[in-house]
Write a protein that holds these residues in place. Structure first.
Motif, PDB file in Angstrom:
ATOM      1  N   MET A   1      -4.396 -10.720 -20.990  1.00 51.43           N
ATOM      2  CA  MET A   1      -4.866  -9.683 -20.074  1.00 51.43           C
ATOM      3  C   MET A   1      -4.375  -9.934 -18.660  1.00 51.43           C
ATOM      4  O   MET A   1      -3.990  -9.027 -17.927  1.00 51.43           O
ATOM      5  N   ASP A   2      -4.357 -11.211 -18.259  1.00 51.52           N
ATOM      6  CA  ASP A   2      -3.876 -11.554 -16.928  1.00 51.52           C
ATOM      7  C   ASP A   2      -2.413 -11.183 -16.774  1.00 51.52           C
ATOM      8  O   ASP A   2      -1.987 -10.737 -15.714  1.00 51.52           O
ATOM      9  N   ILE A   3      -1.655 -11.384 -17.856  1.00 55.23           N
ATOM     10  CA  ILE A   3      -0.234 -11.031 -17.806  1.00 55.23           C
ATOM     11  C   ILE A   3      -0.062  -9.530 -17.653  1.00 55.23           C
ATOM     12  O   ILE A   3       0.762  -9.059 -16.860  1.00 55.23           O
ATOM     13  N   LEU A   4      -0.888  -8.742 -18.385  1.00 56.96           N
ATOM     14  CA  LEU A   4      -0.806  -7.292 -18.287  1.00 56.96           C
ATOM     15  C   LEU A   4      -1.182  -6.809 -16.889  1.00 56.96           C
ATOM     16  O   LEU A   4      -0.558  -5.897 -16.341  1.00 56.96           O
ATOM     17  N   GLN A   5      -2.211  -7.442 -16.322  1.00 57.10           N
ATOM     18  CA  GLN A   5      -2.601  -7.068 -14.960  1.00 57.10           C
ATOM     19  C   GLN A   5      -1.491  -7.389 -13.961  1.00 57.10           C
ATOM     20  O   GLN A   5      -1.219  -6.616 -13.042  1.00 57.10           O
ATOM     21  N   ALA A   6      -0.856  -8.537 -14.150  1.00 59.00           N
ATOM     22  CA  ALA A   6       0.233  -8.936 -13.263  1.00 59.00           C
ATOM     23  C   ALA A   6       1.402  -7.967 -13.388  1.00 59.00           C
ATOM     24  O   ALA A   6       1.993  -7.546 -12.381  1.00 59.00           O
ATOM     25  N   LEU A   7       1.737  -7.606 -14.651  1.00 54.38           N
ATOM     26  CA  LEU A   7       2.817  -6.649 -14.854  1.00 54.38           C
ATOM     27  C   LEU A   7       2.481  -5.291 -14.245  1.00 54.38           C
ATOM     28  O   LEU A   7       3.351  -4.617 -13.667  1.00 54.38           O
ATOM     29  N   ASN A   8       1.208  -4.885 -14.374  1.00 48.52           N
ATOM     30  CA  ASN A   8       0.778  -3.605 -13.805  1.00 48.52           C
ATOM     31  C   ASN A   8       0.874  -3.626 -12.288  1.00 48.52           C
ATOM     32  O   ASN A   8       1.303  -2.637 -11.658  1.00 48.52           O
ATOM     33  N   GLN A   9       0.504  -4.763 -11.691  1.00 52.48           N
ATOM     34  CA  GLN A   9       0.613  -4.880 -10.231  1.00 52.48           C
ATOM     35  C   GLN A   9       2.067  -4.831  -9.782  1.00 52.48           C
ATOM     36  O   GLN A   9       2.402  -4.201  -8.774  1.00 52.48           O
ATOM     37  N   ILE A  10       2.938  -5.482 -10.550  1.00 53.92           N
ATOM     38  CA  ILE A  10       4.370  -5.443 -10.232  1.00 53.92           C
ATOM     39  C   ILE A  10       4.898  -4.015 -10.358  1.00 53.92           C
ATOM     40  O   ILE A  10       5.652  -3.524  -9.506  1.00 53.92           O
ATOM     41  N   TRP A  11       4.479  -3.323 -11.433  1.00 56.13           N
ATOM     42  CA  TRP A  11       4.913  -1.953 -11.668  1.00 56.13           C
ATOM     43  C   TRP A  11       4.491  -1.038 -10.520  1.00 56.13           C
ATOM     44  O   TRP A  11       5.260  -0.186 -10.063  1.00 56.13           O
ATOM     45  N   GLN A  12       3.277  -1.270  -9.998  1.00 58.69           N
ATOM     46  CA  GLN A  12       2.776  -0.418  -8.923  1.00 58.69           C
ATOM     47  C   GLN A  12       3.501  -0.645  -7.599  1.00 58.69           C
ATOM     48  O   GLN A  12       3.397   0.173  -6.682  1.00 58.69           O
ATOM     49  N   THR A  13       4.234  -1.740  -7.495  1.00 56.56           N
ATOM     50  CA  THR A  13       5.002  -1.996  -6.268  1.00 56.56           C
ATOM     51  C   THR A  13       6.411  -1.414  -6.333  1.00 56.56           C
ATOM     52  O   THR A  13       7.129  -1.427  -5.330  1.00 56.56           O
ATOM     53  N   THR A  14       6.817  -0.892  -7.491  1.00 60.08           N
ATOM     54  CA  THR A  14       8.174  -0.367  -7.631  1.00 60.08           C
ATOM     55  C   THR A  14       8.262   1.061  -7.098  1.00 60.08           C
ATOM     56  O   THR A  14       7.255   1.778  -7.001  1.00 60.08           O
ATOM     57  N   GLY A  15       9.463   1.451  -6.787  1.00 63.48           N
ATOM     58  CA  GLY A  15       9.685   2.816  -6.332  1.00 63.48           C
ATOM     59  C   GLY A  15       9.477   3.826  -7.434  1.00 63.48           C
ATOM     60  O   GLY A  15       9.061   4.960  -7.172  1.00 63.48           O
ATOM     61  N   LEU A  16       9.751   3.449  -8.676  1.00 59.72           N
ATOM     62  CA  LEU A  16       9.563   4.372  -9.791  1.00 59.72           C
ATOM     63  C   LEU A  16       8.109   4.794  -9.950  1.00 59.72           C
ATOM     64  O   LEU A  16       7.815   5.906 -10.383  1.00 59.72           O
ATOM     65  N   TYR A  17       7.193   3.909  -9.576  1.00 56.15           N
ATOM     66  CA  TYR A  17       5.770   4.216  -9.698  1.00 56.15           C
ATOM     67  C   TYR A  17       5.330   5.235  -8.646  1.00 56.15           C
ATOM     68  O   TYR A  17       4.541   6.141  -8.934  1.00 56.15           O
ATOM     69  N   SER A  18       5.831   5.082  -7.445  1.00 55.48           N
ATOM     70  CA  SER A  18       5.330   5.902  -6.340  1.00 55.48           C
ATOM     71  C   SER A  18       6.217   7.089  -5.989  1.00 55.48           C
ATOM     72  O   SER A  18       5.847   7.914  -5.153  1.00 55.48           O
ATOM     73  N   ILE A  19       7.393   7.206  -6.610  1.00 53.70           N
ATOM     74  CA  ILE A  19       8.289   8.294  -6.252  1.00 53.70           C
ATOM     75  C   ILE A  19       7.703   9.633  -6.666  1.00 53.70           C
ATOM     76  O   ILE A  19       7.056   9.759  -7.709  1.00 53.70           O
ATOM     77  N   THR A  20       7.874  10.647  -5.813  1.00 51.69           N
ATOM     78  CA  THR A  20       7.424  11.998  -6.122  1.00 51.69           C
ATOM     79  C   THR A  20       8.610  12.827  -6.607  1.00 51.69           C
ATOM     80  O   THR A  20       9.776  12.467  -6.384  1.00 51.69           O
ATOM     81  N   TRP A  21       8.304  13.949  -7.238  1.00 55.37           N
ATOM     82  CA  TRP A  21       9.402  14.798  -7.719  1.00 55.37           C
ATOM     83  C   TRP A  21      10.194  15.367  -6.542  1.00 55.37           C
ATOM     84  O   TRP A  21      11.406  15.584  -6.642  1.00 55.37           O
ATOM     85  N   GLN A  22       9.490  15.590  -5.424  1.00 57.70           N
ATOM     86  CA  GLN A  22      10.200  16.094  -4.248  1.00 57.70           C
ATOM     87  C   GLN A  22      11.228  15.076  -3.750  1.00 57.70           C
ATOM     88  O   GLN A  22      12.354  15.442  -3.383  1.00 57.70           O
ATOM     89  N   GLN A  23      10.845  13.810  -3.742  1.00 62.23           N
ATOM     90  CA  GLN A  23      11.792  12.769  -3.333  1.00 62.23           C
ATOM     91  C   GLN A  23      12.961  12.684  -4.308  1.00 62.23           C
ATOM     92  O   GLN A  23      14.114  12.486  -3.905  1.00 62.23           O
ATOM     93  N   GLY A  24      12.664  12.867  -5.589  1.00 61.94           N
ATOM     94  CA  GLY A  24      13.729  12.865  -6.584  1.00 61.94           C
ATOM     95  C   GLY A  24      14.729  13.983  -6.350  1.00 61.94           C
ATOM     96  O   GLY A  24      15.945  13.785  -6.465  1.00 61.94           O
ATOM     97  N   VAL A  25      14.210  15.169  -6.009  1.00 64.96           N
ATOM     98  CA  VAL A  25      15.087  16.301  -5.717  1.00 64.96           C
ATOM     99  C   VAL A  25      15.968  16.003  -4.510  1.00 64.96           C
ATOM    100  O   VAL A  25      17.180  16.259  -4.523  1.00 64.96           O
ATOM    101  N   MET A  26      15.373  15.449  -3.459  1.00 59.75           N
ATOM    102  CA  MET A  26      16.137  15.174  -2.248  1.00 59.75           C
ATOM    103  C   MET A  26      17.169  14.069  -2.475  1.00 59.75           C
ATOM    104  O   MET A  26      18.254  14.103  -1.900  1.00 59.75           O
ATOM    105  N   LEU A  27      16.841  13.094  -3.311  1.00 57.25           N
ATOM    106  CA  LEU A  27      17.826  12.069  -3.643  1.00 57.25           C
ATOM    107  C   LEU A  27      19.030  12.698  -4.346  1.00 57.25           C
ATOM    108  O   LEU A  27      20.181  12.331  -4.085  1.00 57.25           O
TER     109      LEU A  27
END
Length: 388
Positions: A1-27
């Protein structure tokens, strides 16, 4: 479980997690602009830094750490050079140092063609105001006031620095869309102008050969920028910053005693400012500011402004031929927009398509440099009326 939480925290720091569709369009839009600049070579010196600045501006970042934000390096450059109006003035110095006013001095009536192209500015200003009255029920998608309409209209001058300078003072919220529209349409001059030029001229008119202009003395070339500056100072002081920067650069070139300064303005200085200007303009391509209905309206009005400016120059040249013994090839009227020297090259290229011995480049440079002065004067008029 600790590993999953760590992976989830890492995932939440990536741009793929926080990117919006509007940003994708502009890119994707910025990648398209890069393709135009690199593959098609449409004004690459400007489109490449603008597009790359847009890529940086749309990278998902934590709040307060955005590259284009006030504390980001693009935001710092923007505040220093665009908000203060320095970069457009610096560019005008470089343009002055690279411009030969000789063709205009030798044939002063070419200034009329440069003036005619400014009809695009004021026609589009009226169009932007009219568009602001469009309603869909209770929704008003294009809320353009007089200052916003003036900033949109200046796109018709096909002068990126002037568009930025005026917009930064009248409608800074629209700066990103207006700057991109102005520079994009400048880059697309070889595509936009020829169909309009061919539509409005006959085969015989395109083959008109113009007489060679008289030689221009060094004294005339030195006095010209001084006279232009003094006239501006006396009649339209609000245009003095733009005209002053342009004439200073030209005087440094024509004086013949400051070759080091002239070369620096034409090369290192111009290149550095172009890089910084492009990146800072690109920083305004942030998705939350760019993907709005006003942007669509600006892009549509911008192409109308550019088309009207092109057509006005061609039609005035045809009208002048009705009263002049010395015929003017109407193709050079399209060079009245201030996209120097690309618009003049387009006039020359279209002329050569119909007569391989008909070189119009030097003749087209007359209205072309007149267009630079005309767009600066038009901006000065708008600033004097709306800038307070």
């Amino acid at each position: 479980m600790d590993i999953l939480q760590a992976l989830n925290q890492i995932w939440q720091t990536t741009g793929l997690y926080s990117i919006t569709w509007q940003q994708g369009v502009m890119l994707a839009v910025c990648c398209f602009l890069l393709w135009l600049g690199i593959k098609k070579q449409f004004e690459p010196l400007l489109l490449v830094p603008i597009a790359f600045g847009g890529l940086l501006a749309n990278i998902p970042m934590p709040p307060g750490e955005a590259i284009a934000g006030p504390a980001g390096f693009l935001g710092i450059i923007f505040n220093f050079g665009i908000n203060t109006g320095l970069f457009p003035l610096f560019i005008f110095m470089a343009v002055g140092a690279m411009t030969d006013f000789g063709p205009l001095i030798a044939n002063p009536k070419m200034a009329l063609l440069g003036g005619a192209a400014q009809f695009g500015i004021f026609a589009t200003l009226i169009g932007a105001i009219a568009l602001s009255y469009v309603h869909f029920g209770d929704v008003q998608p294009f809320a353009f006031g007089l200052k916003e309409a003036a900033s949109i209209g200046i796109i018709g001058g096909a002068d990126g620095p002037t568009s930025i300078y005026l917009t930064s003072r009248l409608a800074p919220d629209l700066l990103g869309a207006i700057a991109v529209a102005a520079y994009s349409y400048m880059a697309l001059v070889p595509i936009i102008q020829p169909p309009i030029m061919k539509l409005l001229t006959t085969d015989a008119e395109r083959k008109i050969r113009m007489t060679q202009t008289r030689p221009v003395s060094k004294r005339e070339k030195i006095l010209f920028p001084l006279v232009i500056l003094l006239l501006c100072a006396l009649l339209l002081p609000s245009a003095a910053p733009l005209i002053g920067a342009l004439t200073f650069g030209n005087l440094v070139k024509e004086s013949g005693v400051a070759e080091r300064l002239s070369k620096t303005l034409q090369n290192e200085f111009c290149n550095i400012v172009t890089i910084l200007l492009g990146l800072s303009v690109g920083s305004k391509l942030q998705a939350d500011h760019f993907l709005v209905t006003e942007t669509l309206g600006i892009l549509v009005l911008g192409i109308i402004a550019f088309s009207v400016a092109t057509a006005s120059g061609v039609l005035l040249a045809k009208l002048m031929n009705c009263f002049s013994k010395t015929k003017i090839n109407p193709l050079i009227g399209s060079a009245g927009v201030s996209a120097v020297p690309m618009a003049a090259r387009v006039s020359n290229k279209v002329g050569l398509e119909y007569d391989k011995q008909n070189y119009l480049l030097m003749h087209a440079m007359g209205p072309n440099v007149a267009g630079v002065i005309g767009s600066a004067v038009a901006a000065g008029v708008l600033l004097s009326l709306l800038g307070k």
